[in-house]
Structures are given as structure tokens and as C-alpha cells.
Write an enzyme that holds these catalytic residues in place. Structure first.
Site, PDB file in Angstrom:
ATOM      1  N   ASP A  15     -41.153 -15.619 -15.618  1.00  0.00           N
ATOM      2  CA  ASP A  15     -41.951 -16.793 -15.280  1.00  0.00           C
ATOM      3  C   ASP A  15     -43.158 -16.345 -14.446  1.00  0.00           C
ATOM      4  O   ASP A  15     -42.996 -15.625 -13.465  1.00  0.00           O
ATOM      5  CB  ASP A  15     -41.068 -17.768 -14.483  1.00  0.00           C
ATOM      6  CG  ASP A  15     -41.734 -19.108 -14.273  1.00  0.00           C
ATOM      7  OD1 ASP A  15     -42.508 -19.541 -15.145  1.00  0.00           O
ATOM      8  OD2 ASP A  15     -41.450 -19.746 -13.226  1.00  0.00           O
ATOM      9  N   HIS A  16     -44.342 -16.759 -14.841  1.00  0.00           N
ATOM     10  CA  HIS A  16     -45.575 -16.404 -14.122  1.00  0.00           C
ATOM     11  C   HIS A  16     -45.697 -14.899 -13.877  1.00  0.00           C
ATOM     12  O   HIS A  16     -45.874 -14.461 -12.727  1.00  0.00           O
ATOM     13  CB  HIS A  16     -45.680 -17.142 -12.782  1.00  0.00           C
ATOM     14  CG  HIS A  16     -45.832 -18.619 -12.934  1.00  0.00           C
ATOM     15  ND1 HIS A  16     -47.017 -19.205 -13.347  1.00  0.00           N
ATOM     16  CD2 HIS A  16     -44.957 -19.630 -12.768  1.00  0.00           C
ATOM     17  CE1 HIS A  16     -46.854 -20.524 -13.412  1.00  0.00           C
ATOM     18  NE2 HIS A  16     -45.606 -20.808 -13.085  1.00  0.00           N
TER      19      HIS A  16
ATOM     20  N   ASP B 226     -49.371 -15.243 -16.813  1.00  0.00           N
ATOM     21  CA  ASP B 226     -50.249 -16.222 -16.174  1.00  0.00           C
ATOM     22  C   ASP B 226     -51.485 -15.554 -15.575  1.00  0.00           C
ATOM     23  O   ASP B 226     -51.436 -14.971 -14.498  1.00  0.00           O
ATOM     24  CB  ASP B 226     -49.455 -16.959 -15.081  1.00  0.00           C
ATOM     25  CG  ASP B 226     -50.311 -17.972 -14.343  1.00  0.00           C
ATOM     26  OD1 ASP B 226     -51.479 -18.173 -14.724  1.00  0.00           O
ATOM     27  OD2 ASP B 226     -49.796 -18.565 -13.372  1.00  0.00           O
TER      28      ASP B 226
ATOM     29  N   HIS C 271     -47.132 -27.374  -8.727  1.00  0.00           N
ATOM     30  CA  HIS C 271     -45.867 -26.758  -8.300  1.00  0.00           C
ATOM     31  C   HIS C 271     -45.447 -27.267  -6.920  1.00  0.00           C
ATOM     32  O   HIS C 271     -46.306 -27.525  -6.077  1.00  0.00           O
ATOM     33  CB  HIS C 271     -46.015 -25.239  -8.195  1.00  0.00           C
ATOM     34  CG  HIS C 271     -46.197 -24.552  -9.507  1.00  0.00           C
ATOM     35  ND1 HIS C 271     -47.374 -23.953  -9.873  1.00  0.00           N
ATOM     36  CD2 HIS C 271     -45.361 -24.379 -10.555  1.00  0.00           C
ATOM     37  CE1 HIS C 271     -47.235 -23.417 -11.078  1.00  0.00           C
ATOM     38  NE2 HIS C 271     -46.028 -23.666 -11.517  1.00  0.00           N
ATOM     39  N   GLY C 272     -44.131 -27.396  -6.725  1.00  0.00           N
ATOM     40  CA  GLY C 272     -43.635 -27.637  -5.364  1.00  0.00           C
ATOM     41  C   GLY C 272     -43.138 -29.033  -5.090  1.00  0.00           C
ATOM     42  O   GLY C 272     -43.190 -29.478  -3.948  1.00  0.00           O
TER      43      GLY C 272
ATOM     44  N   ASN D 275     -40.510 -26.819 -16.772  1.00  0.00           N
ATOM     45  CA  ASN D 275     -40.129 -25.831 -15.749  1.00  0.00           C
ATOM     46  C   ASN D 275     -39.733 -26.485 -14.431  1.00  0.00           C
ATOM     47  O   ASN D 275     -40.507 -27.248 -13.853  1.00  0.00           O
ATOM     48  CB  ASN D 275     -41.314 -24.896 -15.474  1.00  0.00           C
ATOM     49  CG  ASN D 275     -41.477 -23.847 -16.530  1.00  0.00           C
ATOM     50  OD1 ASN D 275     -41.242 -24.098 -17.713  1.00  0.00           O
ATOM     51  ND2 ASN D 275     -41.875 -22.659 -16.124  1.00  0.00           N
TER      52      ASN D 275
HETATM   53  P1  13P Z   1     -41.537 -26.654  -9.388  1.00  0.00           P
HETATM   54  O1  13P Z   1     -41.249 -25.641  -8.331  1.00  0.00           O
HETATM   55  O2  13P Z   1     -42.532 -27.671  -8.948  1.00  0.00           O
HETATM   56  O3  13P Z   1     -40.314 -27.220  -9.964  1.00  0.00           O
HETATM   57  O4  13P Z   1     -42.255 -25.840 -10.570  1.00  0.00           O
HETATM   58  C1  13P Z   1     -41.518 -24.895 -11.275  1.00  0.00           C
HETATM   59  C2  13P Z   1     -42.339 -24.105 -12.210  1.00  0.00           C
HETATM   60  O5  13P Z   1     -43.294 -24.578 -12.780  1.00  0.00           O
HETATM   61  C3  13P Z   1     -41.921 -22.723 -12.426  1.00  0.00           C
HETATM   62  O6  13P Z   1     -42.740 -22.071 -13.333  1.00  0.00           O
END
Ligand code: 13P
Length: 279
Positions: A81-82, A103, A175-176, A225
């Protein structure tokens, strides 16, 4: 069983549901994600970021997820991821990942497209599907005046230029967790869907209202995600457990409740995404 990201997403796209991608950095989160997916009979994506890899070691995390994933009775994607660095992508290929999200979305279009195309070439040679990102999903500070939404025409060009198998979009998400400024622009998602064929991905989906998930999936989101809400759940329950049992010192006794709580959260999301019962 372990499965390729592209295969799992192609099936979801045909079936008009979304596959959940859940982040892990340890044994308990991984067990919770997989137990929920098996109980729900849903395909699932287990994701590790570069920070998780720095914490848990890519080979150790990959070995753990591959063993548990191979045993599972549902398709399990071991996903980066990323990924921001080519070295991480190469390490993921060596460690047996079955999906890579690269990313470079904070870079200008040409640099993003060039670097993503290099990753696609590397990964496709190893038969691994790649998700790229255009527009840039940041945190709360990246909403409002700073927001970098996905442009539909650029998105179509990006998919053509890079050969990505899936595309993460910025349509007002961050995110977050859920912020007051966070509003999904379904008009933009519709415009992107009209010109982009590959599965679309919604990042930053913790605490997104259920109705918004349903609408986003109806309009073409195929992967969602989730990270923050799992971490919050794990830690909140851990804090509560420690407070309630001040003399307990065995990690196994205190971590079990957190694992069970995360499992419930994952299961609820799998049902929301329409992927429950698809295996
Ligand atoms: P959140 O932390 O907001 O759930 O986002 C997760 C995400 O996009 C991981 O790639």
C-alpha cells in the site's frame, strides 16, 4: 488462498461490489482481517505500507500473510500500500506480494506517469497487478483550497500511458478518518468512470458514512481502503482492557479483545461493500 489483485478486482467489477483493503502491521491485525473475511466468505486485500514494513520487516510480514492467506478459504491479496520507492516495490516482488500500489501522486503528472509505468513494467514481468494514483489523496490539510482532485481526462491518459490495472482517485476523500470538510464528489466519480475502464479505488475510507460507500460502489468504486478505524479500534479496546485488568501482564490475555473487536469492524465493512458471501 493467495490471489492476484487484478483477478480479484476484475471479478468484483463484474459483480458490482467492492473488495476491502485493510492495513496490518502485526499478527493480531492480520488474524482479525482474515478471520472476518473467512466468516463473511469475502475476498480480501491485506495491505502493508512502507511504515508497516519499517516496523515489521517486509519478509516477516509477507511470510506471515502468505502462510495465513494460503490457508484461508477465501481469496487473499498480499498488497503493498502506497509504495513510494522502487526499492520497496522490488522487495515486495521478491517477498511474494500479489498486488502493488505505487504512489507518486504528489509529483507532477509526467513524473508520476513515468515512475508508475516503470513499476508496471517491473510488476507485470512478475505477473503482479499494479494500482496507481492520480490526483492526490492526502490528509485533512490537503482538503479545501489545497485539494488535488483527479481530473477525468488526465485519468484516462494516465491509465493509457502507464498500463495500471487499477486507479486510486481523489474525489474529496482524505486519509485519517472522517473530517467535516470531507465530502465525496459523486459527479466527479461519474465523470472519471465514464472515461476510465480499470477498477477505481477509494482511499481514506475510515468512518465514511454507509450511504456514501453504497453510492460510491454503485458509481464504480471496486476497492476500498481502510486503515485508521482498525488502529483506533485496536488501541481503544486495548486501553480499556488494560484499565479493566490492571494486574494482567500476559500480552495474549490483553490483545485478544482488540483482535476480536477489529474482526467485527472488518466484517461490518465487508458486508457494506457487498463482498460478503461472494466466495
Ligand atoms: P484511512 O486511514 O483513512 O482508513 O485510509 C486508509 C488508506 O487509504 C490506506 O491506503
Amino acid at each position: 488462498m493467495l490471489a492476484d489483485l487484478g483477478t480479484v478486482l476484475a471479478k468484483a467489477q463484474r459483480g458490482r461490489y467492492a473488495v476491502g483493503s485493510f492495513n496490518t502491521a502485526n499478527l493480531e491485525l492480520t488474524q482479525a482481517i482474515l478471520a472476518a473475511a473467512e466468516a463473511a466468505r469475502a475476498p480480501v486485500i491485506v495491505s502493508t505500507t512502507e511504515k508497516a514494513i519499517a516496523y515489521g520487516d517486509i519478509e516477516v510480514l509477507a511470510a506471515m500473510i502468505r502462510i495465513l492467506g494460503a490457508r484461508a478459504k477465501v481469496p487473499v491479496v498480499l498488497n503493498l500500500d502506497h509504495g513510494h520507492h522502487l526499492a520497496t516495490v522490488r522487495a515486495a516482488i521478491r517477498a511474494g506480494y500479489t498486488g502493488v500500489m505505487y504512489d507518486a501522486s504528489t509529483r507532477p503528472y509526467r513524473a508520476n506517469a513515468r515512475q508508475t509505468k516503470t513499476v508496471v513494467r517491473l510488476c507485470h514481468r512478475a505477473r503482479i497487478s499494479v494500482e496507481g494514483e492520480l490526483g492526490s489523496v492526502g490528509g485533512r490539510a490537503d482538503l479545501g483550497a489545497n485539494a488535488r482532485y483527479t481530473d477525468p481526462h488526465e485519468a484516462a491518459a494516465f491509465v493509457r500511458d502507464t498500463g495500471v490495472d487499477a486507479l486510486a482517485v481523489m474525489i474529496g476523500n482524505a486519509h485519517g478518518g472522517q473530517f467535516p470538510e470531507e465530502r465525496l464528489r459523486f459527479d466527479l466519480l461519474t465523470a472519471i468512470r465514464r472515461v476510465v475502464r480499470v477498477p477505481l479505488v477509494l482511499h481514506g475510507a475510515s468512518e465514511t458514512p454507509a450511504a456514501h460507500f453504497r453510492q460510491a460502489i454503485r458509481l464504480g468504486i471496486t476497492k476500498v481502503n481502510i486503515d485508521t478505524t482498525l488502529r483506533k479500534t485496536f488501541t481503544t479496546v486495548l486501553r480499556r482492557t488494560l484499565d479493566a485488568h490492571a494486574t494482567v501482564y500476559d500480552p495474549r490475555a490483553v490483545l485478544g479483545a482488540s483482535r476480536a473487536a477489529v474482526q467485527r469492524v472488518v466484517k461490518r465493512h465487508l458486508a457494506l461493500f457487498g463482498s460478503a458471501g461472494k466466495v
